[in-house]
Write a protein that holds these residues in place. Structure first.
Motif, PDB file in Angstrom:
ATOM      1  N   SER A   1      -0.549   4.033   1.897  1.00 21.44           N
ATOM      2  CA  SER A   1      -0.031   5.033   0.973  1.00 21.44           C
ATOM      3  C   SER A   1       1.341   4.582   0.495  1.00 21.44           C
ATOM      4  CB  SER A   1       0.083   6.389   1.673  1.00 21.44           C
ATOM      5  OG  SER A   1       0.744   7.294   0.826  1.00 21.44           O
ATOM      6  N   THR A   2       1.431   4.296  -0.780  1.00 27.15           N
ATOM      7  CA  THR A   2       2.696   3.877  -1.360  1.00 27.15           C
ATOM      8  C   THR A   2       3.566   5.102  -1.602  1.00 27.15           C
ATOM      9  OG1 THR A   2       1.590   2.010  -2.419  1.00 27.15           O
ATOM     10  CG2 THR A   2       3.757   2.614  -3.281  1.00 27.15           C
ATOM     11  N   SER A   3       4.762   5.074  -1.052  1.00 27.01           N
ATOM     12  CA  SER A   3       5.695   6.183  -1.197  1.00 27.01           C
ATOM     13  C   SER A   3       6.439   6.102  -2.522  1.00 27.01           C
ATOM     14  CB  SER A   3       6.718   6.169  -0.060  1.00 27.01           C
ATOM     15  OG  SER A   3       6.092   6.411   1.173  1.00 27.01           O
ATOM     16  N   MET A   4       6.985   7.243  -2.904  1.00 26.40           N
ATOM     17  CA  MET A   4       7.824   7.339  -4.089  1.00 26.40           C
ATOM     18  C   MET A   4       9.274   7.413  -3.608  1.00 26.40           C
ATOM     19  SD  MET A   4       7.840  10.506  -6.819  1.00 26.40           S
ATOM     20  CE  MET A   4       6.091  10.408  -7.123  1.00 26.40           C
ATOM     21  N   THR A   5      10.197   6.769  -4.329  1.00 26.66           N
ATOM     22  CA  THR A   5      11.602   6.840  -3.952  1.00 26.66           C
ATOM     23  C   THR A   5      12.508   6.774  -5.172  1.00 26.66           C
ATOM     24  OG1 THR A   5      13.345   5.928  -2.545  1.00 26.66           O
ATOM     25  CG2 THR A   5      11.871   4.338  -3.589  1.00 26.66           C
ATOM     26  N   THR A   6      13.701   7.319  -4.988  1.00 22.41           N
ATOM     27  CA  THR A   6      14.712   7.240  -6.035  1.00 22.41           C
ATOM     28  C   THR A   6      15.695   6.106  -5.760  1.00 22.41           C
ATOM     29  OG1 THR A   6      16.111   8.862  -4.901  1.00 22.41           O
ATOM     30  CG2 THR A   6      14.582   9.704  -6.568  1.00 22.41           C
ATOM     31  N   ARG A   7      15.535   5.398  -4.632  1.00 23.81           N
ATOM     32  CA  ARG A   7      16.463   4.294  -4.363  1.00 23.81           C
ATOM     33  C   ARG A   7      16.101   3.094  -5.225  1.00 23.81           C
ATOM     34  NH1 ARG A   7      14.593  -0.050  -1.808  1.00 23.81           N
ATOM     35  NH2 ARG A   7      13.197   0.116  -0.041  1.00 23.81           N
ATOM     36  N   LYS A   8      17.063   2.222  -5.405  1.00 21.94           N
ATOM     37  CA  LYS A   8      16.856   1.012  -6.200  1.00 21.94           C
ATOM     38  C   LYS A   8      16.028   0.012  -5.388  1.00 21.94           C
ATOM     39  CE  LYS A   8      19.307   2.457  -9.624  1.00 21.94           C
ATOM     40  NZ  LYS A   8      18.535   3.390 -10.401  1.00 21.94           N
ATOM     41  N   PRO A   9      15.191  -0.781  -6.050  1.00 19.14           N
ATOM     42  CA  PRO A   9      14.392  -1.781  -5.323  1.00 19.14           C
ATOM     43  C   PRO A   9      15.274  -2.828  -4.653  1.00 19.14           C
ATOM     44  CG  PRO A   9      13.640  -1.530  -7.607  1.00 19.14           C
ATOM     45  CD  PRO A   9      14.915  -0.770  -7.481  1.00 19.14           C
ATOM     46  N   ARG A  10      14.851  -3.254  -3.457  1.00 18.70           N
ATOM     47  CA  ARG A  10      15.490  -4.390  -2.797  1.00 18.70           C
ATOM     48  C   ARG A  10      14.880  -5.654  -3.395  1.00 18.70           C
ATOM     49  NH1 ARG A  10      14.461  -1.656   2.890  1.00 18.70           N
ATOM     50  NH2 ARG A  10      16.318  -0.366   3.048  1.00 18.70           N
ATOM     51  N   VAL A  11      15.528  -6.771  -3.164  1.00 17.30           N
ATOM     52  CA  VAL A  11      15.042  -8.044  -3.679  1.00 17.30           C
ATOM     53  C   VAL A  11      13.611  -8.281  -3.202  1.00 17.30           C
ATOM     54  CG1 VAL A  11      15.387 -10.553  -3.653  1.00 17.30           C
ATOM     55  CG2 VAL A  11      17.358  -9.025  -3.783  1.00 17.30           C
ATOM     56  N   GLY A  12      12.715  -8.562  -4.130  1.00 12.27           N
ATOM     57  CA  GLY A  12      11.320  -8.861  -3.801  1.00 12.27           C
ATOM     58  C   GLY A  12      10.406  -7.659  -3.789  1.00 12.27           C
ATOM     59  N   GLU A  13      10.931  -6.451  -3.803  1.00 12.26           N
ATOM     60  CA  GLU A  13      10.086  -5.259  -3.814  1.00 12.26           C
ATOM     61  C   GLU A  13       9.480  -5.064  -5.201  1.00 12.26           C
ATOM     62  OE1 GLU A  13      11.735  -2.338  -0.333  1.00 12.26           O
ATOM     63  OE2 GLU A  13      12.708  -2.167  -2.306  1.00 12.26           O
ATOM     64  N   VAL A  14       8.221  -4.616  -5.203  1.00 10.98           N
ATOM     65  CA  VAL A  14       7.475  -4.457  -6.453  1.00 10.98           C
ATOM     66  C   VAL A  14       7.131  -2.989  -6.662  1.00 10.98           C
ATOM     67  CG1 VAL A  14       5.346  -5.097  -7.662  1.00 10.98           C
ATOM     68  CG2 VAL A  14       6.494  -6.774  -6.185  1.00 10.98           C
TER      69      VAL A  14
ATOM     70  N   LYS B   1     -11.474   6.150   3.451  1.00 12.28           N
ATOM     71  CA  LYS B   1     -10.413   5.220   3.858  1.00 12.28           C
ATOM     72  C   LYS B   1      -9.500   5.899   4.887  1.00 12.28           C
ATOM     73  CE  LYS B   1     -11.021   1.904   0.720  1.00 12.28           C
ATOM     74  NZ  LYS B   1     -11.450   0.584   1.076  1.00 12.28           N
ATOM     75  N   ASN B   2      -9.000   5.109   5.819  1.00 12.49           N
ATOM     76  CA  ASN B   2      -8.005   5.577   6.776  1.00 12.49           C
ATOM     77  C   ASN B   2      -6.640   5.324   6.137  1.00 12.49           C
ATOM     78  OD1 ASN B   2      -9.909   6.289   8.790  1.00 12.49           O
ATOM     79  ND2 ASN B   2     -10.118   4.114   9.283  1.00 12.49           N
ATOM     80  N   VAL B   3      -5.955   6.390   5.780  1.00 13.00           N
ATOM     81  CA  VAL B   3      -4.717   6.274   5.018  1.00 13.00           C
ATOM     82  C   VAL B   3      -3.527   6.150   5.957  1.00 13.00           C
ATOM     83  CG1 VAL B   3      -3.219   7.365   3.306  1.00 13.00           C
ATOM     84  CG2 VAL B   3      -5.710   7.585   3.108  1.00 13.00           C
ATOM     85  N   LEU B   4      -2.771   5.086   5.742  1.00  8.08           N
ATOM     86  CA  LEU B   4      -1.606   4.802   6.566  1.00  8.08           C
ATOM     87  C   LEU B   4      -0.339   5.229   5.835  1.00  8.08           C
ATOM     88  CD1 LEU B   4      -0.579   3.364   9.162  1.00  8.08           C
ATOM     89  CD2 LEU B   4      -0.332   1.332   7.765  1.00  8.08           C
ATOM     90  N   LEU B   5       0.410   6.119   6.459  1.00  6.61           N
ATOM     91  CA  LEU B   5       1.710   6.545   5.949  1.00  6.61           C
ATOM     92  C   LEU B   5       2.785   5.907   6.812  1.00  6.61           C
ATOM     93  CD1 LEU B   5       1.243  10.424   5.595  1.00  6.61           C
ATOM     94  CD2 LEU B   5       0.807   8.684   3.871  1.00  6.61           C
ATOM     95  N   GLU B   6       3.620   5.093   6.215  1.00  6.60           N
ATOM     96  CA  GLU B   6       4.764   4.525   6.930  1.00  6.60           C
ATOM     97  C   GLU B   6       5.969   5.307   6.432  1.00  6.60           C
ATOM     98  OE1 GLU B   6       7.298   0.534   6.588  1.00  6.60           O
ATOM     99  OE2 GLU B   6       5.151   0.184   6.839  1.00  6.60           O
ATOM    100  N   ILE B   7       6.351   6.331   7.191  1.00  4.59           N
ATOM    101  CA  ILE B   7       7.359   7.275   6.715  1.00  4.59           C
ATOM    102  C   ILE B   7       8.411   7.553   7.781  1.00  4.59           C
ATOM    103  CG2 ILE B   7       5.877   8.371   4.996  1.00  4.59           C
ATOM    104  CD1 ILE B   7       5.180  10.525   6.983  1.00  4.59           C
ATOM    105  N   GLU B   8       9.518   8.133   7.308  1.00  7.20           N
ATOM    106  CA  GLU B   8      10.589   8.439   8.256  1.00  7.20           C
ATOM    107  C   GLU B   8      10.282   9.752   8.986  1.00  7.20           C
ATOM    108  OE1 GLU B   8      13.375  10.931   7.622  1.00  7.20           O
ATOM    109  OE2 GLU B   8      11.674  11.618   6.484  1.00  7.20           O
ATOM    110  N   VAL B   9      11.097  10.051   9.977  1.00  2.76           N
ATOM    111  CA  VAL B   9      10.828  11.135  10.922  1.00  2.76           C
ATOM    112  C   VAL B   9      10.746  12.519  10.263  1.00  2.76           C
ATOM    113  CG1 VAL B   9      11.765  12.306  12.949  1.00  2.76           C
ATOM    114  CG2 VAL B   9      11.765   9.826  12.834  1.00  2.76           C
ATOM    115  N   GLN B  10      11.649  12.816   9.340  1.00 10.09           N
ATOM    116  CA  GLN B  10      11.635  14.129   8.692  1.00 10.09           C
ATOM    117  C   GLN B  10      10.318  14.336   7.926  1.00 10.09           C
ATOM    118  OE1 GLN B  10      15.001  14.820   6.111  1.00 10.09           O
ATOM    119  NE2 GLN B  10      14.119  16.671   5.259  1.00 10.09           N
ATOM    120  N   GLY B  11       9.887  13.318   7.198  1.00 10.55           N
ATOM    121  CA  GLY B  11       8.623  13.404   6.467  1.00 10.55           C
ATOM    122  C   GLY B  11       7.434  13.507   7.405  1.00 10.55           C
ATOM    123  N   ALA B  12       7.488  12.765   8.514  1.00 14.03           N
ATOM    124  CA  ALA B  12       6.393  12.805   9.487  1.00 14.03           C
ATOM    125  C   ALA B  12       6.231  14.202  10.073  1.00 14.03           C
ATOM    126  CB  ALA B  12       6.640  11.783  10.590  1.00 14.03           C
TER     127      ALA B  12
END
Length: 188
Positions: free
Chosen positions: A35-48, A96-107
């Motif tokens: 699961s691709t998350s949405m963010t308002t932060r700027k991309p790091r180098v190499g992020e797509v 599909k088994n959906v994988l969320l890689e998220i921080e603690v508050q979101g979890a």
């Protein structure tokens, strides 16, 4: 068709969630969708955009929150992060088994909304190692590094709220343990 699992992988910033995920994500026997998350932060180098995150504006993110389009969301060091609900539901309904890689508050939000979610918390071997990993990125100013370390100390106390806790002393071993956990729940 059996509905897919909702899998939460969480833990403090710098613990190695992405590295661990890279060891098992392509294992076809797990039938995973990231699961691709949405963010308002700027991309790091190499992020797509659209692969690593959906990079968006603060205004667009707040509209998605107000419209109930996010399964979870959080604000951290001045940026929003969240999970688009529609995509998660579509993938789970496809089996599909959906994988969320998220921080603690979101979890926490996801566990409240989806009690059937499989929750896995990743911990570092110790806080010194976590600091070394965060500093090793060399992607953020000292002020942000300090904020991440302070937040991590509080997040570690929340490990008890997860079904499983895995120590990332060896990313391959941690990934193998997560694969076993997922397979166990796939066949339950």
């Amino acid at each position: 068709m059996k509905r897919g699992l909702l899998i939460i992988i969480s833990g403090p910033s710098g613990v190695g969630k992405g590295t661990i995920r890279s060891y098992f994500m392509q294992d076809e026997s797990l039938c995973l969708a990231y699961s691709t998350s949405m963010t308002t932060r700027k991309p790091r180098v190499g992020e797509v955009d659209g692969k690593d995150y959906f990079f968006t504006t603060r205004d667009q993110f707040e509209k998605a929150m107000e419209a109930g389009e996010l399964l979870e969301w959080a604000e951290f060091v001045g940026n929003y992060y969240g999970t688009p609900l529609r995509e998660v539901e579509r993938l789970r309904n496809e089996g599909k088994n959906v994988l969320l890689e998220i921080e603690v508050q979101g979890a926490t939000q996801v566990r409240e909304k989806c009690p059937d979610a499989l929750s896995i918390f990743i911990v570092p071997p110790n806080m010194e190692e976590l600091e070394k990993r965060i500093r090793g990125r060399r992607s953020e100013p000292e002020e942000i590094v300090q904020q991440r370390l302070a937040k991590a100390a509080g997040e570690m106390k929340m490990a008890k709220d997860y079904k499983y806790v895995i120590c990332n002393d060896d990313p391959q071993l941690a990934a193998d343990m997560i694969k076993l956990i997922i397979k166990k729940h796939m066949h339950a």
